[in-house]
Scaffold this active site. Structure first.
Site, PDB file in Angstrom:
ATOM      1  N   GLU A  21      -3.628  -3.821  11.417  1.00 21.06           N
ATOM      2  CA  GLU A  21      -2.341  -4.402  11.031  1.00 21.06           C
ATOM      3  C   GLU A  21      -2.553  -5.888  10.727  1.00 21.06           C
ATOM      4  OE1 GLU A  21       0.910  -2.768  11.098  1.00 21.06           O
ATOM      5  OE2 GLU A  21      -0.410  -1.048  11.183  1.00 21.06           O
ATOM      6  N   ILE A  65      -0.020  13.037   8.771  1.00 13.32           N
ATOM      7  CA  ILE A  65       0.145  14.226   9.623  1.00 13.32           C
ATOM      8  C   ILE A  65       1.646  14.514   9.768  1.00 13.32           C
ATOM      9  CG2 ILE A  65      -0.257  15.226  11.914  1.00 13.32           C
ATOM     10  CD1 ILE A  65      -2.535  13.233  12.316  1.00 13.32           C
ATOM     11  N   ARG A 114       6.327  -9.021  -5.948  1.00 10.53           N
ATOM     12  CA  ARG A 114       5.445  -9.089  -7.117  1.00 10.53           C
ATOM     13  C   ARG A 114       5.050  -7.659  -7.509  1.00 10.53           C
ATOM     14  NH1 ARG A 114       2.583 -10.424  -2.618  1.00 10.53           N
ATOM     15  NH2 ARG A 114       3.457 -12.498  -2.582  1.00 10.53           N
ATOM     16  N   ASP A 148       1.143  -0.973  18.442  1.00 10.16           N
ATOM     17  CA  ASP A 148       1.385  -0.041  17.335  1.00 10.16           C
ATOM     18  C   ASP A 148       1.479   1.397  17.868  1.00 10.16           C
ATOM     19  OD1 ASP A 148       1.145   0.584  14.282  1.00 10.16           O
ATOM     20  OD2 ASP A 148      -0.389   1.826  15.228  1.00 10.16           O
ATOM     21  N   THR A 183       0.833  -1.212   0.000  1.00  5.32           N
ATOM     22  CA  THR A 183       0.000   0.000   0.000  1.00  5.32           C
ATOM     23  C   THR A 183       0.866   1.261   0.000  1.00  5.32           C
ATOM     24  OG1 THR A 183      -1.647  -1.209   1.247  1.00  5.32           O
ATOM     25  CG2 THR A 183      -1.840   1.179   1.280  1.00  5.32           C
ATOM     26  N   VAL A 184       1.862   1.307   0.897  1.00  6.95           N
ATOM     27  CA  VAL A 184       2.666   2.533   1.018  1.00  6.95           C
ATOM     28  C   VAL A 184       3.641   2.660  -0.164  1.00  6.95           C
ATOM     29  CG1 VAL A 184       4.207   3.857   2.511  1.00  6.95           C
ATOM     30  CG2 VAL A 184       2.483   2.372   3.540  1.00  6.95           C
ATOM     31  N   LYS A 194       4.773   4.192  18.059  1.00  6.47           N
ATOM     32  CA  LYS A 194       4.712   5.587  17.597  1.00  6.47           C
ATOM     33  C   LYS A 194       5.015   6.552  18.740  1.00  6.47           C
ATOM     34  CE  LYS A 194       1.308   4.286  14.099  1.00  6.47           C
ATOM     35  NZ  LYS A 194      -0.127   4.015  13.887  1.00  6.47           N
TER      36      LYS A 194
HETATM   37  N1  HSE Z   1      -2.763  -0.055  11.827  1.00 10.74           N
HETATM   38  C1  HSE Z   1      -2.338   1.292  11.944  1.00 10.74           C
HETATM   39  C2  HSE Z   1      -3.493   2.110  12.495  1.00 10.74           C
HETATM   40  C3  HSE Z   1      -1.912   1.783  10.573  1.00 10.74           C
HETATM   41  O1  HSE Z   1      -4.590   1.569  12.636  1.00 10.74           O
HETATM   42  O2  HSE Z   1      -3.318   3.269  12.816  1.00 10.74           O
HETATM   43  C4  HSE Z   1      -1.036   2.999  10.587  1.00 10.74           C
HETATM   44  O3  HSE Z   1       0.114   2.848  11.325  1.00 10.74           O
END
Ligand code: HSE
Length: 441
Positions: A189, A134, A46, A200, A13-14, A204
């Protein structure tokens, strides 16, 4: 025009979002940088159906990108922290700058990687690792650089925010049901426990804390609590008391006993009651928001999409632009783009304050026997532990029981732990007591 060749590792995706954004906005980027920036090599297992790879070199082994002498900047967009770690180390070893969206990699291995990068005179950029589109890294490292930051608090996991928002608006859908929906919508995720158990967000927040206070990355010391125990009932009682339940990452510098003395840094991720009138309460669905409290600017807030191809690519390309602006003037000066925004020698380890020593208000919800004198016994236990009550509601429950939901005044967490233990052991209390921290910003 200086040519800057980008190597992209990972075309999910990124990666695909970054590839396409660099193509779509090529002219705009050239106007802003004065450099001819283009993807020259893509490493992916791929092809991606949305990317036209006909004019770039494609390798199935991502290390071919890192070892390509033509590539100036490597974008590590594969995620995880095994292959990604090797890849970034090799890129640095080869004298290449790195742009990454990998929060786990930076939170856990960042200090080591920054040291390697400093020794080699290259940069690691990671805007995309926190809160998607952001520009919070820039805000802390540049816009607010003149301030002393006091605290940072944010909704930094979109999946958790989506689940809490849905539970709140539907009123009758539990955690498991809404998690399934979040997975179907592609928000969570690969391993959803990373989202719902707060890991997660902890990755951060680790990085945000280091950017805010110039402390080493300290993921291991983070206090982490997820949202899997939050019930629709608690969301409802919180609402009646004037709050919303949000999953927050909070890092705060705590003053010591003397002026200029710092006791340490709080580093915690957990569900939190936030007054409905406050801005963080208004952030719903998958959106993210980060608030920063600082001495000169006061409280500022940054809001936007925390994930997705476009927003995350926006942050990756912003980093590529920063690097190429410096490279085009003096290719040896990219160390000026400082990784955490502090001079490496000025980073300062501070104690991480144990969660039991932190001070906040608390939401408590308990089911008690609906007999005279029970409420007095409950409030006596609270007052014996120095806990005052700010507001309270009581409701009749079935079978001669009553439901009490209350918000306390500010108190040291250790006192609440002890009081809850005592309350839990009382014969007039049924079932588990719910306990959620309350914060006002
Ligand atoms: N799984 C993460 C979220 C994606 O829900 O924020 C972005 O880091």
């Amino acid at each position: 025009m200086t040519k800057v060749n980008i190597g992209i590792c990972g075309l999910g995706t990124v990666g695909s979002g970054t590839f396409n954004l660099l193509r779509t906005n090529v002219a705009e980027i050239a106007r802003k940088t004065g450099v001819d920036m283009a993807v020259s090599h893509v490493g992916c297992r791929r092809d991606h159906p949305d990317c036209d790879l006909s004019h770039v070199k494609v390798s199935r082994d991502v290390f071919d990108v890192v070892n390509d002498p033509e590539v100036h900047i490597v974008c590590e967009l594969i995620g995880g922290d095994d292959v990604a770690l090797e890849l970034v180390k090799q890129a640095i070893g080869n004298g290449k700058h790195v742009v990454t969206a990998n929060k786990a990699l930076i939170a856990v291995h960042g200090d080591e990687l920054f040291q390697l990068a400093n020794a080699k005179g290259v940069s690691i950029m990671f805007e995309a690792a926190i809160a998607g589109g952001i520009p919070i890294v820039k805000a802390l490292r540049e816009g607010l650089a003149g301030n002393q930051v006091h605290w940072v608090a944010g909704i930094i996991n979109g999946t958790s925010n989506f689940i809490l928002s849905e539970m709140e608006s539907a009123g009758n859908r539990g955690f498991e049901e809404v998690l399934k929906q979040a997975q179907e919508l592609g928000y969570a995720e690969a391993d959803p426990t990373f989202d719902v158990e707060g890991i997660d967000a902890a990755h951060k927040l680790t990085i945000l804390s280091s950017l805010a206070f110039g402390v080493p990355l300290n993921f291991a010391a983070m206090y982490t609590e997820g949202i899997s125990e939050i019930t629709v009932e608690d969301i409802g009682y919180a609402d009646e008391l004037g709050f919303k339940i949000k999953h927050l990452g909070i890092t705060r510098k705590v003053q010591g006993s003397k002026a200029d003395d710092v006791a340490g840094v709080e580093l915690r991720v957990h569900p939190t009651l936030v007054p409905k009138a406050q801005m963080l309460s208004q952030v719903s669905g998958v959106m993210n928001a980060v608030m920063v409290g600082s001495d000169a600017a006061g409280a500022t807030m940054y809001y936007g999409a925390g994930a997705g191809a476009g927003p995350t690519a926006s942050s990756v390309v912003g980093d590529l632009i920063d690097l190429s602006r410096v490279m085009s003037k003096d290719s040896t000066a990219t160390h000026l783009v400082q990784n955490l925004g502090f001079v490496p020698d000025a980073m300062q380890a501070l104690p991480i304050i144990d969660i039991t020593e932190t001070v906040s208000c608390f939401y408590l919800r308990l089911k008690v026997h609906d007999d005279s004198g029970v409420l007095a016994r409950i409030t006596t236990v609270l007052s014996e532990h120095g806990i005052g009550i700010d507001s309270m509601i009581q409701k009749d429950a079935t079978s001669g029981r009553a439901l009490i939901a209350l918000v306390t005044d500010s108190v040291v967490e250790r006192n609440v732990d002890e009081a809850v233990l005592k309350l839990q052991s009382m014969d007039v209390v049924d079932g588990d007591i719910a306990r959620i921290r309350v914060e006002m910003f």
